[in-house]
Write an enzyme that holds these catalytic residues in place. Structure first.
Site, PDB file in Angstrom:
ATOM      1  N   CYS A   2       0.860  -1.175   0.000  1.00  0.00           N
ATOM      2  CA  CYS A   2       0.000   0.000   0.000  1.00  0.00           C
ATOM      3  C   CYS A   2       0.899   1.228   0.000  1.00  0.00           C
ATOM      4  O   CYS A   2       2.115   1.108   0.037  1.00  0.00           O
ATOM      5  CB  CYS A   2      -0.854   0.051   1.263  1.00  0.00           C
ATOM      6  SG  CYS A   2      -1.891  -1.400   1.512  1.00  0.00           S
ATOM      7  N   GLY A  28      -1.433   1.182  -4.943  1.00  0.00           N
ATOM      8  CA  GLY A  28      -2.714   0.552  -4.632  1.00  0.00           C
ATOM      9  C   GLY A  28      -3.850   1.334  -5.238  1.00  0.00           C
ATOM     10  O   GLY A  28      -3.895   2.559  -5.118  1.00  0.00           O
ATOM     11  N   ASN A  99       1.738   0.481   5.732  1.00  0.00           N
ATOM     12  CA  ASN A  99       2.061  -0.338   4.576  1.00  0.00           C
ATOM     13  C   ASN A  99       2.760  -1.583   5.119  1.00  0.00           C
ATOM     14  O   ASN A  99       3.752  -1.460   5.828  1.00  0.00           O
ATOM     15  CB  ASN A  99       2.976   0.437   3.632  1.00  0.00           C
ATOM     16  CG  ASN A  99       3.583  -0.433   2.544  1.00  0.00           C
ATOM     17  OD1 ASN A  99       4.671  -0.144   2.061  1.00  0.00           O
ATOM     18  ND2 ASN A  99       2.906  -1.489   2.143  1.00  0.00           N
ATOM     19  N   GLY A 100       2.220  -2.742   4.786  1.00  0.00           N
ATOM     20  CA  GLY A 100       2.860  -3.966   5.246  1.00  0.00           C
ATOM     21  C   GLY A 100       1.834  -5.048   5.489  1.00  0.00           C
ATOM     22  O   GLY A 100       0.729  -5.012   4.939  1.00  0.00           O
TER      23      GLY A 100
END
Ligand code: SF4
Length: 480
Positions: A2, A28, A99-100
């Site tokens: 993301c 994204g 993000n992850g």
């Protein structure tokens, strides 16, 4: 995977958030969200592209601190209830985006439920928010301070296994950014001349806002900018860096710089190393053609290393989403033909060396080889800047079930036949690492999707759990 942005300024941040978020739209396209704060949280979420968040102006998003997110679905479905950022008002105001991917999501969710904490979505950012709020609350009984934030993030690091680069608004206090101890996902930090601080997944977001100073949040570091725009930062834990190497192959924009490495230069090096493999095959291509867009830079350097002309022979319709991040196989197949059109004149009667970034399932590569043959190619060779993908990514890239990988069950020769190419040349894993390390020798990478060497503990049970979630999600999608 993301994209996130966080901004704190002396003035309204919504316009800046919109520009920055659009700069990382490629990370994204599934949904986008924004939260600003001016004494209360103002939230907007929307399916699709970031631009829709701001289509009716910025007035409904007041505040001098804000965070925004563009979603690429991993854990969780495609519903708007799973879109980031998330916020909570108890025990105090906190909003977060990341993000992850949290590997021990289920375990932590169960742990929270035993304390009667309810998660209202299937998104791991909500879980990260819940844990951060618990830890800040536990460590800031008297009053909030940077030291207490460091204690809180330190405890979070101990509890949360996975990849996470996160940005959070701490209501009435400021903006916080932290990166998991291995720095698997990128996080950049910039400052403008007016004192505004911006954190983002990629430096392109900082470039377009005119940041004068640009750097990175270190792995295991927490950064806090208070409401008076004073910055505090501390590296809480020092472990070997394991940055996602796939960012350089595919995901990041070429004009970004990630942990000191230019993505564009990295792709040029990938082409040079791949040229050495091509030479071993003793092929004599007439032309090198990139599969747009990510393989472009590698194709340029590969062609000059081989002394073979480089041409744009496949033209991309820019208004069709990136094939890889379309969330269903049916949509992926459909979009290849809609996305690419050949220039017959550059292909007809020639031995064409196509250069692409990766092969996951093989369907896209097969469609591209067919397209090139249908434009009159005499022979089609297929060179890939990534080595064979064989292991699921548990850190946030949409390759989560082992059955998806063609290279897991098939030999390179079988894959060549399946995609219909006259030759198939993969990058070697050692060359991939050496190519990017040549730009910054001290850095380490996550290469788990190629060799199964996960930098955090990943059990077979976790792999199965993630696969089951992924399959459930695929079944929910229309058209699959
Ligand atoms: S497994 Fe692959 S895609 Fe996932 S973080 Fe590691 S290198 Fe990146």
């Amino acid at each position: 995977m993301c994209g996130f942005v966080g901004i704190i300024s002396a003035t309204e941040v919504a316009p800046l958030l919109s520009y920055a978020l659009m700069a990382i739209q490629h990370r994204g396209q599934d949904a986008a969200g924004v939260i600003t704060y001016d004494g209360r949280f103002h939230v907007k979420k929307s399916p699709g592209l970031a631009v829709s968040l701001f289509s009716d102006g910025y007035e409904h998003l007041p505040g001098s601190v804000g965070i925004a997110h563009t979603r690429y679905p991993t854990i969780g479905g495609g519903g708007i209830e799973d879109a980031q950022p998330f916020f909570t008002t108890t025990p105090f105001g906190l909003a977060l985006a990341h993000n992850g991917n949290i590997v021990n999501y289920e375990e932590l969710k169960t742990e929270l439920s035993l304390r009667r904490r309810v998660l209202n979505s299937e998104c791991d950012a909500e879980l990260l928010l819940a844990i951060l709020s618990e830890e800040i609350d536990r460590n800031s009984k008297e009053c909030f301070s940077f030291d207490s934030l460091c204690e809180a993030v330190q405890s979070l690091f101990k509890r949360v296994n996975g990849s996470y680069s996160a940005v959070a608004i701490i209501a009435g206090e400021g903006l916080c950014v932290f990166r998991d101890p291995l720095g698997i996902k990128p996080a950049s930090l910039g400052k403008r001349s007016d004192g505004t601080y911006i954190a983002a997944s990629e430096t392109v977001a900082l470039d377009i806002l005119g940041c004068e100073k640009i750097g990175d949040v270190a792995p295991g570091e927490v950064v806090f900018v208070d409401r008076n725009l004073n910055i505090f930062r501390k590296r809480l834990i020092e472990k070997p860096h394991r940055l996602c190497i796939f960012e350089f192959i595919y995901f990041a924009r070429p004009d970004s710089v990630m942990d000191g490495i230019s993505v564009y230069e990295a792709r040029l090096r990938l082409g040079e190393y791949l040229a050495e493999q091509v030479k071993r095959f003793k092929l004599r291509p007439d032309v090198v053609i990139p599969v747009p867009d990510t393989a472009r830079a590698a194709a340029v350097s590969l062609s000059s290393s081989l002394g073979v002309p480089h041409r744009e022979g496949l033209i991309k319709n820019r208004y069709i989403g990136r094939t890889f991040i379309m969330p269903s196989e049916a949509k992926r197949r459909e979009s290849v033909r809609m996305k690419l059109n050949p220039i017959r004149r550059e292909i007809e009667g020639k031995k064409v060396l196509l250069v692409d970034d990766s092969i996951v399932r093989g369907n896209t590569s097969r469609a591209i080889v067919e397209l090139t043959r249908s434009a009159g190619a005499k022979e089609v060779f297929f060179a890939v800047t990534a080595p064979p993908l064989r292991h699921p990514c548990v850190y946030g890239i949409d390759m989560q079930t082992r059955s998806e990988f063609i290279a897991r069950q098939k030999t390179e020769e079988e894959i060549r036949r399946i995609i219909g190419a006259d030759a198939l040349i993969y990058q070697k894993l050692d060359d991939l690492v050496a190519a990017i390390k040549s730009l910054r020798p001290t850095i380490g990478f996550c290469t788990a999707c190629f060799n199964g060497d996960y930098p955090t503990p990943v059990s077979e049970a976790v792999l199965k759990q993630i696969e089951a979630q992924r399959q459930r999600y695929q079944l929910q999608l229309p058209g699959t």
